[in-house]
Design an enzyme around this catalytic site. Structure first.
Site, short mmCIF file in Angstrom:
data_model
loop_
_atom_site.label_atom_id
_atom_site.label_comp_id
_atom_site.label_asym_id
_atom_site.label_seq_id
_atom_site.Cartn_x
_atom_site.Cartn_y
_atom_site.Cartn_z
CG ASP A 48 74.62 76.37 59.56
OD1 ASP A 48 73.87 75.47 59.89
OD2 ASP A 48 75.57 75.85 58.30
CG ASP B 173 79.54 74.08 62.19
OD1 ASP B 173 80.89 74.23 62.62
OD2 ASP B 173 78.80 73.03 61.69
N GLY C 144 75.83 69.72 59.78
CA GLY C 144 74.13 70.24 60.01
C GLY C 144 73.18 68.43 61.24
NE ARG D 287 76.43 67.67 71.56
CZ ARG D 287 76.42 68.24 72.63
NH1 ARG D 287 75.72 67.49 74.01
NH2 ARG D 287 75.34 69.39 72.66
CB SER E 176 74.96 73.79 67.32
OG SER E 176 76.29 73.36 68.87
CG ASN F 240 78.17 73.57 73.00
OD1 ASN F 240 77.60 73.20 73.88
ND2 ASN F 240 78.49 72.60 72.03
P1 B16 Z 1 76.37 70.06 69.50
P2 B16 Z 1 74.69 73.48 62.24
C1 B16 Z 1 75.57 71.50 63.97
O1 B16 Z 1 75.33 72.91 63.77
C2 B16 Z 1 76.76 71.22 62.96
O2 B16 Z 1 77.27 71.03 61.72
C3 B16 Z 1 76.84 69.49 63.61
O3 B16 Z 1 78.23 68.69 62.82
C4 B16 Z 1 76.66 69.52 65.01
O4 B16 Z 1 77.19 67.86 65.17
C5 B16 Z 1 75.60 69.79 65.25
O5 B16 Z 1 75.95 71.21 65.35
C6 B16 Z 1 75.58 69.66 66.59
O6 B16 Z 1 76.26 70.65 68.13
O7 B16 Z 1 76.93 68.98 69.57
O8 B16 Z 1 77.29 71.83 69.50
O9 B16 Z 1 75.27 70.15 70.09
O10 B16 Z 1 75.65 73.63 61.38
O11 B16 Z 1 73.33 73.21 62.40
O12 B16 Z 1 74.86 75.32 63.12
MG MG Z 2 76.44 74.10 59.51
#
Ligand code: B16
Ligand code: MG
Length: 213
Positions: free
Chosen positions: A10, A12, A47, A50, A117, A119
């Site tokens: 993972d 974030d 996780g 958005r 994410s 991003n």
């Molecule tokens: P984005 P992970 C997740 O990353 C984040 O934990 C979560 O808080 C966020 O809403 C999600 O990505 C979407 O992110 O807005 O950048 O598309 O923990 O799966 O790496």
């Molecule tokens: Mg995470």
């Protein structure tokens, strides 16, 4: 762990603390809209996608918002978040994490990203880890976000491995659920460390190396 040929990380909250940047961006959106939002609520966003994050934040909203308004809030949050992502550099990754990733590769283990994410690639670029991974499965290639196992199943497939041959490293309960439901073993840390469904509990990414001696 002789049968493990690949590790899916993972992003974030595991490799880099973008969780704090998500919090800051959502906090600005919530404050502007007059919606109560604190770190407790923020934990529930780990996780999840958005739009699902926004739905959780809006549980404390006393207004009815149209789909267009919701989309505008999510778009604005992403703009703020992407701006905050510019502060990330290779120094944003703890040296022990970088060393551990190199050590695992040297042992012949394939590495992948499994992140919700959209991003993820920008983040990997900014922290100087774009070339570290054999595969990246992220918010752009999935139709269901964690706790659905899709993101990890695709990461395994991109590495040419089965779920049984891979293990997942997660900091979110939704991510642990996704891993276990997909047939993977799972290392849990941070927020998910006390979650009963995790296979192993670790304090830091470097602790994984103890299992691959
Ligand atoms: P984005 P992970 C997740 O990353 C984040 O934990 C979560 O808080 C966020 O809403 C999600 O990505 C979407 O992110 O807005 O950048 O598309 O923990 O799966 O790496
Ligand atoms: Mg995470």
């Amino acid at each position: 762990m002789k049968h493990i040929k690949g590790i899916i990380f993972d992003l974030d909250g595991v490799l880099v603390h973008t969780d704090e940047l998500h919090y800051q961006a959502w906090k600005q959106i919530a404050d502007k809209a007059g919606i109560p939002f604190d770190r407790e609520v923020n934990h529930r966003l780990r996780g999840v996608s958005r739009m699902e994050s926004l739905a959780i934040i809006l549980e404390n909203d006393d207004k009815n918002r149209t789909d267009e308004e919701k989309q505008a809030m999510a778009d604005e949050k992403n703009k703020l978040y992407r701006n905050l992502l510019k502060s990330l550099t290779p120094l944003s990754v703890e040296p022990d994490i970088r060393k551990s990733l190199h050590a695992l590769r040297e042992k012949g283990i394939k590495l992948a990203i499994g992140s919700s994410s959209k991003n993820a690639r920008t983040i990997l670029q900014n922290i100087g880890l774009s070339t570290m991974f054999d595969a990246v499965s992220d918010g752009n290639n999935i139709t269901h976000s964690k706790p659905h196992p899709e993101v990890f199943l695709l990461a395994a497939q991109y590495m040419g491995l089965t779920p049984e041959e891979c293990t997942v490293v997660e900091d979110a309960r939704a991510g642990v659920d996704a891993a276990v439901d997909g047939g993977f073993t799972c290392f849990a840390m941070g927020d998910a460390a006390d979650y009963g469904r995790a296979t192993h509990r670790i304090e830091n990414v470097k602790d994984i190396l103890d299992y691959f001696d």
